[in-house]
Design an enzyme around this catalytic site. Structure first.
Site, mmCIF file in Angstrom:
data_model
loop_
_atom_site.group_PDB
_atom_site.id
_atom_site.type_symbol
_atom_site.label_atom_id
_atom_site.label_comp_id
_atom_site.label_asym_id
_atom_site.label_seq_id
_atom_site.Cartn_x
_atom_site.Cartn_y
_atom_site.Cartn_z
ATOM 1 C CE LYS A 35 6.963 -1.918 0.484
ATOM 2 N NZ LYS A 35 5.509 -1.846 0.755
ATOM 3 C CB SER A 94 4.929 2.046 1.412
ATOM 4 O OG SER A 94 4.478 0.693 1.417
ATOM 5 C CB SER A 141 1.637 -0.029 0.425
ATOM 6 O OG SER A 141 1.661 1.044 1.335
#
Lengths: 95, 492, 504
Positions: free
Chosen positions: B78, B158, B182
């Protein structure tokens, strides 16, 4: 607690977010909607409640007073938008 | 997709160890898959050269018998984790071009264990979002589509780049971060597994901060076992993070056990909300039956402050974020916008207005407001008190149960743009995931079924602090009984 | 301006006689003292003064994304020791908060400080004023916080430059109560504070290098009234400037009030070149600091054992030392005050005293006064002349003790000792070695002196006759001649005694 355009402008200034005049009114509307929704918390009785201070109840040793870092001027400045003579450079500040 | 990209991490490790394929072959197959999947927009930065170098190193180590636990495993990172020398953006325009001279604690551990990183995965800007639509690099498109539709769906957020990439079989696993859901919500939206461990299990050092008291790294992968294999390499004490927990990391993958005899599974009644999606409610009931089948006792429990969790979260997280994001000022790194003849303050305001997207600006405004003079007690202090009540709810629940079972999200994935205009509707996505985040508890989502449109739904297991082992075991029991084998059909 | 002030004592004392009547000034100080540590409050970067710009900076100090603070235990210890030395309560539970504002030299966009729950609570210290009277100044709190970096404005015509070397250096903010009523009191308070911090080693007190600086809160009121509106004068870095700033600011406020105006609460800056304060408007709009608990750090919890360990590590404090010098050593209050005003001086004196007592085989009390007089007279005079402080004295305390011992046992006379001391200052050699090598020992050999006396008398028969006929004053002439004959080395007392005998 209603947010007007004046408060929006003040908060944007505190947060250093440039705001176009036409942005203030819609933003005030959005913030009011969110704050209105958040306001439901006021109904919760928290009279005898201590605020949460730490997520996990842990303790840890303090760091020993030793020099283990620094001396990386090139790394510190490598991503700077502007630098000169080992300093970061910003628009002139007049005090 | 090639056979190699469909393997779980566990099978990849076996194949590599047995020399059925090399790490170079494995990683090359994934690099090709990444290139082919660009329509998903899952990656912000691809690093095929780094991945191949890691693969070659893994092959050498495998040959020499010195391979780490994750040697040659193709993963995505990420883009909230700082990676040395590789652009790290938090999906924000303000950090375009930022190359950290340091490596995050979690990714350093993973790289030491031998992973091959295929690149930096897209996300909501500064992890603020539940649909991956706030990225300055464009939205991520879910590999899933509803039956009979070619409408684009969100991958959740997210960690939307992470969930899309794992579900699309272009990486074996991906790191995520979870502040209010997330990891778990995007895992549920894309039919994969994802765990957020106990707050403090994974070092936050080098992870770009959203809300410090909530942020916790974790992993998304295609099986419970894979999550355990990855997490046991990612977790561990880091003396550079003051909130890091100094506790031994169990060998979770070796301890997996789906027999739940003697365990009490709590069902929090407040999670059964009015107007709950019927299929979600039904799946939850199925989950309860699977738990019983695995030998667990089902207990009705109450978490009375559940309804207050979201508003609490939307005070605490923006407040911390407004402060954490003050450092993006155009002085030391990232983008700078300096109007002609502008002062330092003009530069700050212009840089931040141009560099932050609408949702980030909105949350900075909320956070700044709730901390400002005269409002602190009514908002921030109040929220921290309610947060304490929410944590106490869980503590009380642990008196009568060992784990909690809930749905992960109130609905399946929605269409791109469907909720963009209504922030609060978007925030409600996290209604089931936020409470555990506020209390710092380990929580995991496993894919458990499909809705009427053929889209994945997840179930969530929440555990006591540091009881990731219990969470993994319960999720394994669900995984085995759910028999979830659905995968997105390639359209890209 | 000073002719407008009437000094009639303490507290009620420093009165500004305005056109409309008397005004009293009320002063509170926030002293920022750099904690003496090797590394910063939350990072392992060094704290040394100076250095290449941005070379003493870690990624934490520069606020890079994902960087986190880790607390330096030595800073905690020094804050607790300081609190104990100032007679303050120690808070077993304290917490760090973020103080949010934007500035070029504040890389994180917030300062980590202790706003709501400081590590040290209330206390008080006795402060001795110039006239010897003692007043008590209350301490409100002490908290730990990070220093900011430094902006340099004069290296480029269009840009300011930012150096983060100081960013993250640990400071103790020592907040007094509004207990002071004159510039002299404020000055004495800072001097006392500085001597205590230096004595316990929690701050080097170096005001030129910015290790200690003060924000001064000034307000005026009619005697007996409640507090007036205050102005804060930021970052004043010497005791003299603190006093000048107060004098100017108090007068400014009186003039405003007397002409019917009101005081605006604001932050001001002292300009030492002009001797005046001026408004610092650039920071005015940043007054909403949005404090909240620092989520990257745990609350700071102290055990009673830790606090006791800090207490046990404290040396004798200046006030106690002064009292001991007076009672146990019999020194005058003046000498005791001078010798305990500074930690380096008192350490030097105690070494001198111990060595003197040992060498002379006498009690410390018996040698104290001579040692104190020599140190504050001869030594301080010489250091003053050379522009050196005690820490850089070319003569060590042990060497000083040897000199005093040679003086005490008669090996050196007073004048010879001064001569030897000058050579010590120049060469750094020991007193005994100098006296030996350069033949500067006092001559106390009776036989030799008797012979010298006989020579002088024989050489001056006329003077001898005059003396014998009653001209007593000539005794001095003979002493001088004998001293001259001995090259100044004869023991004067012995010469007197032997000469009297010889002259019958």
């Amino acid at each position: 607690m209603s947010v007007n355009e004046k408060i929006v402008a003040r908060v944007a200034s505190l947060a250093r977010l440039a705001l176009k005049p036409e942005e203030a009114a819609p933003l005030a509307g959005e913030l009011n909607a969110i704050l209105g929704w958040i306001d439901q918390l006021q109904a919760v009785n928290t009279d005898a409640v201590e605020p949460m201070n730490a997520v996990m109840p842990i303790t840890r040793d303090w760091r020993a007073d030793e020099v283990t870092d620094g001396g990386i001027q090139a790394d510190i400045l490598a991503n700077a938008p502007a630098s000169a003579h080992g300093f970061f450079a910003v628009p002139k500040v007049i005090e | 997709m090639s056979a190699l990209t469909r393997l779980t991490v566990a099978r990849m490790r076996e194949g590599l160890a047995a020399k059925r394929f090399s790490a170079r072959e494995l990683v090359s197959a994934h690099i090709a898959a990444v290139e082919a999947a660009r329509p998903l927009n899952a990656f912000i930065t691809e690093t095929p050269d780094e991945a191949l170098a890691a693969a070659d190193a893994a092959d050498a180590a495998l040959a020499a018998g010195t391979a780490g636990a994750l040697a040659g495993i193709p993963v995505g990172i990420k883009d909230l984790f700082a990676t040395r020398g590789v652009q790290t953006t938090a999906a924000s325009a303000i950090l375009k071009g930022f190359r950290p001279p340091y490596e995050s604690g979690v990714t350093a551990r993973m790289k030491a264990a031998g992973v091959a990183s295929l690149g930096k995965l897209n996300l909501d800007e500064f992890a603020m979002g539940s649909s991956n639509e706030t990225s300055a690099f464009g939205p991520v498109v879910s590999p899933w589509r509803a039956v009979g539709s070619d409408a684009k769906l969100v991958p959740g957020g997210s960690s939307g780049g992470s969930s899309a990439a794992v579900a699309a079989r272009i990486v074996a696993a991906a790191t995520g971060t979870d502040t209010g859901g997330s990891i778990r919500q995007p895992a549920a939206f894309t039919g994969i597994a994802g765990i957020k461990p106990t707050y403090g299990r994974c070092s936050r050092w080098g992870i770009i901060a959203f809300a410090s008291s909530l942020d916790q790294a974790g992993v998304l992968a295609r099986s419970v076992e894979d999550c355990a294999i990855l997490l046991e390499q990612m977790a561990g004490y880091d003396d550079r993070d003051s909130t890091s927990i100094n506790a031994p990391v169990p060998h979770w993958s070796a301890m997996l056990n789906a027999k739940l005899a003697g365990l009490r599974i709590g069902i929090p009644r407040e999670y059964r909300m009015d107007g709950m999606d019927a299929r979600v409610a039904a799946l939850w009931d199925e989950g309860i039956a699977w738990m019983k089948d695995a030998g667990a006792t089902i207990v009705d429990v109450s978490l009375p402050n559940t309804a207050h969790a979201l508003p609490t979260y939307y005070i605490v997280a923006p407040a911390e974020a407004s402060s954490n994001l003050a450092r993006y000022d155009g002085v030391r790194f990232g983008q700078r916008v300096l109007p002609d003849g502008g002062s330092l303050n003009d530069m700050y305001a212009a840089t931040r207005a141009a560099g932050f997207g609408a949702e980030v600006r909105r949350r900075i405004m909320i956070g700044t407001y709730v901390l400002s003079a005269g409002y602190y007690d009514a908002y921030y202090l109040k929220a921290q008190k309610v947060r304490a009540l929410i944590a106490q709810d869980f503590e009380k629940a642990w008196e009568s149960c060992d784990l909690l079972l809930t749905p992960t999200a109130p609905t399946a994935a929605f269409g791109l743009g469907a909720k963009s205009a209504d922030p609060i509707a978007m925030y409600l996505n996290d209604v089931f995931t936020v409470p555990a985040s506020l209390a710092g508890l380990p929580a995991m989502s496993v894919p458990a079924g499909l809705d009427a449109a053929g889209l994945p739904l997840g179930l969530q297991v929440i555990g006591r602090p540091l009881d990731e082992a219990g969470v993994f075991n319960a999720c394994l029991a669900l995984e085995q009984r759910a028999g979830f084998t659905a995968a997105p059909v390639r359209w890209w | 301006m000073t002719d407008m002030y009437k000094d009639d004592g303490r507290k009620a004392g420093w009165i500004i006689e305005g056109r409309t009547g008397p005004w009293e000034v009320v002063l509170g100080l926030e002293v920022h003292a750099q904690v003496s540590t090797l590394s910063k409050l939350f990072s392992g970067a060094p704290t040394a003064f100076g250095g290449e710009p941005n070379a003493q900076v870690s990624l934490v100090d520069a606020g890079f994304p994902g960087m986190l603070p880790v607390l330096n235990g030595a800073c905690v210890k020094q804050a607790v020791r300081t609190g104990l030395a100032l007679g303050c309560t120690i808070n077993r539970w304290s917490r760090f908060d973020r103080k949010n504002y934007f500035y070029a030299d504040l890389p994180q966009g917030y300062q980590i400080s202790q706003h709501q729950h400081p590590i040290v609570g209330e206390g008080a210290i006795p402060v001795t004023l110039e006239d010897g009277s003692i007043t008590s100044v209350g301490i409100e709190r002490i908290h730990l916080e990070q220093d900011a970096g430094k902006s340099v404005h004069d290296l480029s015509p269009t840009q300011s430059y930012v150096d983060l070397n100081r960013s993250g250096v640990a400071l103790m903010e020592i907040v007094s109560k509004p207990d002071m009523r004159s510039p002299a009191e404020a000055g004495a308070y800072v001097a006392t504070l500085r001597s205590i911090l230096r004595a316990i080693g929690s701050c080097d007190g170096n005001m030129q290098e910015g290790s200690m600086r003060a924000d001064v809160n000034v307000s005026v009121r009619r005697p007996g009234d409640g507090f007036g509106t205050r102005c804060e004068i930021k970052n004043v870095n010497s005791i003299r400037f603190i006093q000048q700033a107060i004098s100017y600011e108090a007068q400014r406020q009186v003039e405003i009030l007397e002409s019917g105006g009101t005081i605006q609460q604001e932050t001001r800056l002292f300009d030492p070149d002009r001797g005046e304060t001026r408004s610092l408007r650039s920071k005015e709009d940043a007054h909403d600091y949005r404090y909240f608990p620092e989520p990257d750090l745990l609350p700071l919890e102290l055990t009673p054992a830790f606090i006791e360990q800090c207490r046990a590590s404290l040396p004798e404090l200046p006030a106690a030392k002064k009292a001991r010098f007076e009672t146990a050593l019999g020194l005058s209050p003046y000498l005791a005050a001078v010798l305990t005003a500074d930690a380096d001086q008192s350490r030097w004196f105690e070494t001198l005293l111990a060595e003197s007592a040992r060498r002379q085989g006498r009690d410390a009390a018996a040698v104290a006064e001579k040692a104190a007089n020599w140190m504050t007279g001869d030594l301080f005079g010489a250091l003053n002349r050379l522009g050196l402080d005690i820490a850089h004295s070319p003569v060590s305390a042990t060497q000083g003790a040897e000199l005093l011992a040679l003086l005490a046992d008669g090996t050196l006379s007073g004048p010879l000792a001064k001569q030897v001391f000058e050579i010590m200052l120049e060469t750094g050699e020991d007193a005994g070695a100098i006296a030996e090598a350069r033949g500067l020992k006092q001559l106390s050999d009776s036989g030799a002196l008797e012979a010298a006396i006989a020579d002088v008398l024989a050489a001056n028969p006329d003077k001898l006759a005059e003396y014998r006929s009653g001209k007593d004053k000539l005794f001095g002439f003979f002493v001088g001649q004998v001293m001259k004959a001995s090259g100044g080395k004869a023991n004067p007392a012995l010469v007197n005694e032997l000469l009297k005998a010889a002259l019958g």
